[in-house]
Design a protein around this motif. Structure first.
Motif, mmCIF file in Angstrom:
data_model
loop_
_atom_site.group_PDB
_atom_site.id
_atom_site.type_symbol
_atom_site.label_atom_id
_atom_site.label_comp_id
_atom_site.label_asym_id
_atom_site.label_seq_id
_atom_site.Cartn_x
_atom_site.Cartn_y
_atom_site.Cartn_z
ATOM 1 N N ASP A 25 41.127 39.720 38.437
ATOM 2 C CA ASP A 25 41.831 38.576 37.846
ATOM 3 C C ASP A 25 42.750 38.995 36.700
ATOM 4 O OD1 ASP A 25 40.392 37.073 39.616
ATOM 5 O OD2 ASP A 25 39.444 35.789 38.135
ATOM 6 N N SER A 26 43.660 38.115 36.373
ATOM 7 C CA SER A 26 44.552 38.335 35.237
ATOM 8 C C SER A 26 43.743 38.348 33.939
ATOM 9 C CB SER A 26 45.576 37.196 35.197
ATOM 10 O OG SER A 26 46.512 37.423 34.182
ATOM 11 N N ALA A 27 44.174 39.155 32.982
ATOM 12 C CA ALA A 27 43.596 39.216 31.621
ATOM 13 C C ALA A 27 42.189 39.805 31.529
ATOM 14 C CB ALA A 27 43.608 37.829 30.966
ATOM 15 N N VAL A 28 41.769 40.551 32.559
ATOM 16 C CA VAL A 28 40.458 41.224 32.453
ATOM 17 C C VAL A 28 40.595 42.593 31.777
ATOM 18 C CG1 VAL A 28 39.414 40.041 34.426
ATOM 19 C CG2 VAL A 28 40.624 42.211 34.805
ATOM 20 N N GLY A 29 41.857 43.033 31.580
ATOM 21 C CA GLY A 29 42.084 44.304 30.878
ATOM 22 C C GLY A 29 42.490 45.459 31.772
ATOM 23 N N LYS A 30 43.011 45.159 32.978
ATOM 24 C CA LYS A 30 43.405 46.237 33.895
ATOM 25 C C LYS A 30 44.464 47.146 33.264
ATOM 26 C CE LYS A 30 44.650 43.513 37.331
ATOM 27 N NZ LYS A 30 44.383 42.192 36.702
#
Length: 225
Positions: A25-30
């Protein structure tokens, strides 16, 4: 042990290029995990990734030079049309969720299904629970993730891009596993051909065994540089 090498690509001979994709998901820190691994950087005001970007880092595993090409994509739904090109040729994947947001973990099965639909079925996958520095806000018990990883035949680690905890380990787990599998295939090919010249895998599709098949637990790695 594998030597992690430098953050810049020196002009050296590259023995292998391994493409690894980051999904979740977006904003998980990838993007933060990628920045920490490729440049040893962390930015508190990181912007959302638009589309696709990738970074490379060259490492030494068992005296061989491995160029890791790490691809990062936006987790937002509207960018998911990139799938087939994004996954093409990937031999490793990091499935990332945020330990403080249960929803990001609940979406992991969907990401895994997408990965298995688009990527080579034998891809090496690690489940990564990021933001382990926010233990007091934890919303996903480690046991839940561990259980899911075991059921699906995935590696698993919790990381903190902020504190640089386990970021190196998570990439090295994936890259070393890919290396061991590829190296084992080369040795088998050499024996069947009766010569000592292992085929270069540069630019070729790399087929690797699935989680159920036996992989060497460890190989002799060169000393830490």
């Amino acid at each position: 042990m594998a030597s992690s090498g430098g953050y810049g690509d020196a002009n050296q001979r590259i023995d292998y290029v391994f493409k690894v994709v980051l999904i979740g998901d977006s904003a998980v820190g990838k993007s933060q995990i990628l920045a920490r691994f490729s440049r040893n950087e962390f930015s508190l005001d990181s912007k959302s990734t638009i589309g696709v970007e990738f970074q490379t880092r060259t490492l030494v595993i068992d005296h061989k030079t491995v160029k890791a090409q790490i691809w990062d994509t936006a987790g937002q739904e509207r960018y998911r049309a990139v799938t087939s090109a994004y996954y093409r040729g990937a031999v490793g994947a990091m499935l990332v969720y945020d330990i403080t947001k249960r929803q990001t973990f609940d979406h992991i099965p969907r990401w895994l299904e997408e990965l298995r639909n688009h990527a080579d079925k034998n891809i090496v996958i690690i489940l990564v629970g990021n933001k382990s520095d926010l233990e007091n806000q934890r919303d996903v018990p480690t046991e839940d993730a561990k259980e899911f990883a075991e059921k699906e035949g995935l590696f698993f680690l919790e990381t903190s891009a902020l504190q640089a905890t386990n970021v190196e380990s998570s990439f090295m787990t994936v890259l070393t596993e890919i290396y061991n599998i590829v190296n084992k295939k080369n040795l088998a090919a050499d024996e069947s051909q009766g010569n000592g010249n292992s085929a270069s895998l540069l630019g070729q599709k790399i087929v690797i065994p699935g989680p159920g098949q036996e992989v060497p637990a460890k190989s002799s790695m060169c000393c830490q540089s």
